[in-house]
Design a protein around this motif. Structure first.
Motif, PDB file in Angstrom:
ATOM      1  N   TYR A  69       0.643  -1.324  -0.040  1.00  0.00           N
ATOM      2  CA  TYR A  69      -0.033   0.146   0.100  1.00  0.00           C
ATOM      3  C   TYR A  69       0.697   1.466   0.073  1.00  0.00           C
ATOM      4  N   GLY A  70       0.361   2.312  -0.481  1.00  0.00           N
ATOM      5  CA  GLY A  70       0.984   3.788  -0.435  1.00  0.00           C
ATOM      6  C   GLY A  70       0.733   4.193   0.883  1.00  0.00           C
ATOM      7  N   VAL A  71       1.953   5.090   1.034  1.00  0.00           N
ATOM      8  CA  VAL A  71       1.800   5.692   2.614  1.00  0.00           C
ATOM      9  C   VAL A  71       2.506   7.188   2.519  1.00  0.00           C
ATOM     10  N   GLY A  72       1.851   8.013   3.162  1.00  0.00           N
ATOM     11  CA  GLY A  72       2.360   9.462   3.098  1.00  0.00           C
ATOM     12  C   GLY A  72       2.104  10.318   4.330  1.00  0.00           C
ATOM     13  N   ILE A  73       2.752  11.328   4.555  1.00  0.00           N
ATOM     14  CA  ILE A  73       2.293  12.177   5.591  1.00  0.00           C
ATOM     15  C   ILE A  73       1.759  13.558   4.960  1.00  0.00           C
ATOM     16  N   VAL A  74       0.727  13.973   5.452  1.00  0.00           N
ATOM     17  CA  VAL A  74      -0.118  15.233   4.760  1.00  0.00           C
ATOM     18  C   VAL A  74      -0.276  16.231   5.677  1.00  0.00           C
ATOM     19  N   PHE A  99      -8.660  16.295   0.173  1.00  0.00           N
ATOM     20  CA  PHE A  99      -7.330  15.903  -0.414  1.00  0.00           C
ATOM     21  C   PHE A  99      -7.692  14.345  -0.759  1.00  0.00           C
ATOM     22  N   GLU A 100      -8.191  13.349   0.041  1.00  0.00           N
ATOM     23  CA  GLU A 100      -8.321  12.190  -0.300  1.00  0.00           C
ATOM     24  C   GLU A 100      -8.817  11.799  -1.337  1.00  0.00           C
ATOM     25  N   ALA A 101     -10.456  12.459  -1.445  1.00  0.00           N
ATOM     26  CA  ALA A 101     -11.162  12.438  -2.376  1.00  0.00           C
ATOM     27  C   ALA A 101     -10.714  12.748  -3.977  1.00  0.00           C
ATOM     28  N   ASP A 102      -9.926  13.662  -3.823  1.00  0.00           N
ATOM     29  CA  ASP A 102      -9.361  14.343  -5.290  1.00  0.00           C
ATOM     30  C   ASP A 102      -8.377  13.293  -5.888  1.00  0.00           C
ATOM     31  N   ASP A 103      -7.805  12.435  -5.022  1.00  0.00           N
ATOM     32  CA  ASP A 103      -6.951  11.412  -5.580  1.00  0.00           C
ATOM     33  C   ASP A 103      -7.517  10.657  -6.780  1.00  0.00           C
TER      34      ASP A 103
END
Length: 247
Positions: free
Chosen positions: A206-211, A222-226
């Motif tokens: 899975y992908g991981v990131g700090i927002v 942010f998530e919905a527009d991915d």
């Protein structure tokens, strides 16, 4: 732009200072801070602190800021408003109590940019190289204080993009591969804009990131527009708020 990074150039040949910073706040917010709220942000405990600011906000009106240094020594700065174009341009004279030089001229220029406001300060009319250089260093501190005051306090979230199936990384189709490229480009753009600190794939698939976002509503947007989420192919985000961030 979770942090400000002001910079300045003191041109002693022209006896002027040019300083600039980009702030993650709209011009209207920054305008209010530089015209009416100076006593709320201008200064720091280890150097000096502005404690009172009065302004007659019109061309020909005057302002006066008062405060004290860390040693308790009182000071003030006063001047006349020369130009006023809210929320874009604010020009005044500048006469500090600690200097015997003639008044100088300070121009604030506020330019809207996609991530907030670019603030440019032009301070001109110095009669000594030493004063010009001192103010060049001073404006870096002042603009960083301004940014720290006007920018919204950001929250940090650890996000995981969960794939639609456990075997996704091993058997993704050509179409899904293109979708992952669009997903990566989306995150790279957010990284460049300062909304993301770091991201990448994990060994677990899975992908991981700090927002960095102002609140959870902004995180959901942010998530919905991915592109991965907008594709409707079964991707989903999991996230948790980080209580602190050490960098």
């Amino acid at each position: 732009m979770s942090k400000t990074s002001a910079r300045s150039i003191a041109d002693v040949t022209k006896q002027s200072v040019l300083a600039r910073v980009e702030i993650a706040a709209p011009p209207e917010r920054v305008w209010k801070a530089i015209t009416n709220e100076v006593a709320s942000w201008w200064g720091s405990d280890e150097l000096y602190r502005t404690t009172k600011h009065e302004v007659d906000l019109r061309v020909g009106g005057r302002f006066r800021s008062e405060g004290a240094g860390a040693d308790g020594h009182a000071f003030h700065v006063e001047g006349e408003i020369l130009e006023l174009e809210p929320p874009r341009k604010y020009v005044t004279t500048w006469r500090p109590s600690w200097s015997d030089e003639p008044p100088t001229r300070v121009a604030y220029l506020l330019e809207p940019i996609p991530a907030g406001t670019r603030v440019t300060v032009q301070h001109s009319g110095f009669t000594s190289a030493a004063s010009c250089e001192d103010h060049g260093q001073g404006w870096v501190r002042v603009l960083d204080w301004l940014g720290g005051y006007t920018q919204p306090r950001l929250q940090h979230y650890l996000c995981r993009l969960m794939p639609p199936r456990p075997t996704f990384m091993a058997d993704l189709s050509a179409e899904e591969r293109d979708l992952m490229k669009a997903h990566g480009a989306y995150w790279r753009d957010k990284l460049a804009a300062g909304a993301v600190l770091a991201f990448g794939p994990s060994a677990e698939g899975y992908g991981v990131g700090i927002v960095n976002v102002p609140d959870e509503a902004a995180l959901h947007a942010f998530e919905a527009d991915d592109p991965a989420i907008r594709s409707g192919r079964g991707f989903r985000y999991e996230h948790t708020q980080m209580l602190s961030l050490v960098s």
